[in-house]
Design a protein around this motif. Structure first.
Motif, short mmCIF file in Angstrom:
data_model
loop_
_atom_site.label_atom_id
_atom_site.label_comp_id
_atom_site.label_asym_id
_atom_site.label_seq_id
_atom_site.Cartn_x
_atom_site.Cartn_y
_atom_site.Cartn_z
N UNK A 76 22.31 42.22 7.58
CA UNK A 76 23.74 42.06 7.85
C UNK A 76 24.33 41.06 6.87
N UNK A 77 25.65 41.03 6.81
CA UNK A 77 26.35 39.93 6.16
C UNK A 77 27.18 39.25 7.23
N UNK A 78 27.40 37.95 7.05
CA UNK A 78 28.18 37.17 8.01
C UNK A 78 29.15 36.29 7.25
N UNK A 79 30.37 36.18 7.78
CA UNK A 79 31.33 35.25 7.21
C UNK A 79 31.15 33.92 7.94
N UNK A 80 30.66 32.92 7.22
CA UNK A 80 30.42 31.60 7.79
C UNK A 80 31.74 30.86 8.00
N UNK A 81 31.68 29.76 8.73
CA UNK A 81 32.88 28.97 8.99
C UNK A 81 33.55 28.50 7.70
N UNK A 82 32.76 28.28 6.65
CA UNK A 82 33.29 27.83 5.36
C UNK A 82 34.01 28.93 4.59
N UNK A 83 33.87 30.19 5.07
CA UNK A 83 34.44 31.33 4.36
C UNK A 83 33.43 32.04 3.49
N UNK A 84 32.30 31.37 3.25
CA UNK A 84 31.22 31.99 2.47
C UNK A 84 30.70 33.21 3.22
N UNK A 85 30.41 34.27 2.48
CA UNK A 85 29.78 35.46 3.06
C UNK A 85 28.32 35.43 2.64
N UNK A 86 27.43 35.48 3.63
CA UNK A 86 26.00 35.38 3.38
C UNK A 86 25.29 36.61 3.91
N UNK A 87 24.34 37.12 3.13
CA UNK A 87 23.48 38.21 3.61
C UNK A 87 22.27 37.60 4.30
N UNK A 88 21.90 38.16 5.45
CA UNK A 88 20.79 37.66 6.24
C UNK A 88 20.27 38.80 7.11
N UNK A 89 19.47 38.48 8.11
CA UNK A 89 19.00 39.48 9.07
C UNK A 89 19.19 38.94 10.48
N UNK A 90 19.32 39.83 11.43
CA UNK A 90 19.47 39.43 12.83
C UNK A 90 18.13 38.96 13.38
N UNK A 91 18.18 37.99 14.29
CA UNK A 91 16.97 37.53 14.96
C UNK A 91 17.05 37.75 16.46
N UNK A 92 18.09 38.43 16.90
CA UNK A 92 18.27 38.75 18.32
C UNK A 92 19.10 40.01 18.43
N UNK A 93 19.16 40.53 19.64
CA UNK A 93 20.15 41.57 19.92
C UNK A 93 21.50 40.89 20.11
N UNK A 94 22.57 41.64 19.94
CA UNK A 94 23.90 41.12 20.25
C UNK A 94 23.99 40.95 21.76
N UNK A 95 24.71 39.92 22.19
CA UNK A 95 24.87 39.67 23.63
C UNK A 95 26.15 38.92 23.88
N UNK A 96 26.61 38.95 25.12
CA UNK A 96 27.83 38.24 25.50
C UNK A 96 27.45 36.81 25.86
N UNK A 97 28.10 35.85 25.22
CA UNK A 97 27.84 34.43 25.45
C UNK A 97 28.84 33.89 26.48
N UNK A 98 28.34 33.46 27.60
CA UNK A 98 29.15 32.82 28.65
C UNK A 98 30.36 33.64 29.07
N UNK A 99 30.27 34.95 28.94
CA UNK A 99 31.34 35.83 29.40
C UNK A 99 32.57 35.90 28.52
N UNK A 100 32.53 35.24 27.33
CA UNK A 100 33.77 35.21 26.53
C UNK A 100 33.64 35.65 25.08
N UNK A 101 32.43 35.75 24.52
CA UNK A 101 32.30 36.10 23.11
C UNK A 101 31.04 36.93 22.89
#
Length: 81
Positions: free
Chosen positions: A31-56
């Motif tokens: 995947x690629x991710x846009x970091x808080x700094x605006x940098x786009x970094x290529x990486x890999x997932x280490x988990x499944x996607x999930x809902x955090x605390x019911x809001x994100x």
């Protein structure tokens, strides 16, 4: 509609987004991710996607501290058939 009902609907939408991502991409997906700094970094997932605390909808990524909003993550290719 009550606040609790609205929250339940919002959480269900987030879970649906996680389910869609997880149905297509395995843990370890490129995947690629846009970091808080605006940098786009290529990486890999280490988990499944999930809902955090019911809001994100979030996912954890290799080499990235903490989890990231799934909306800021782009899969580089589909993994599952």
């Amino acid at each position: 509609m009550s606040r609790a009902e609205r929250q339940a609907q919002a959480t269900a939408k987030l879970q649906a987004a996680c389910d869609r991502f997880n149905a297509i991409h395995l843990v370890g997906a490129a995947v690629s991710v846009e970091l808080d700094s605006g940098e786009v970094r290529e990486t890999v997932t280490t988990s499944e996607a999930q809902v955090l605390s019911g809001h994100t909808a979030v996912i954890w990524l290799d080499g990235v501290r903490g989890c990231y909003d799934l909306e800021r993550v782009t899969a580089l290719k589909a993994e599952k058939a």
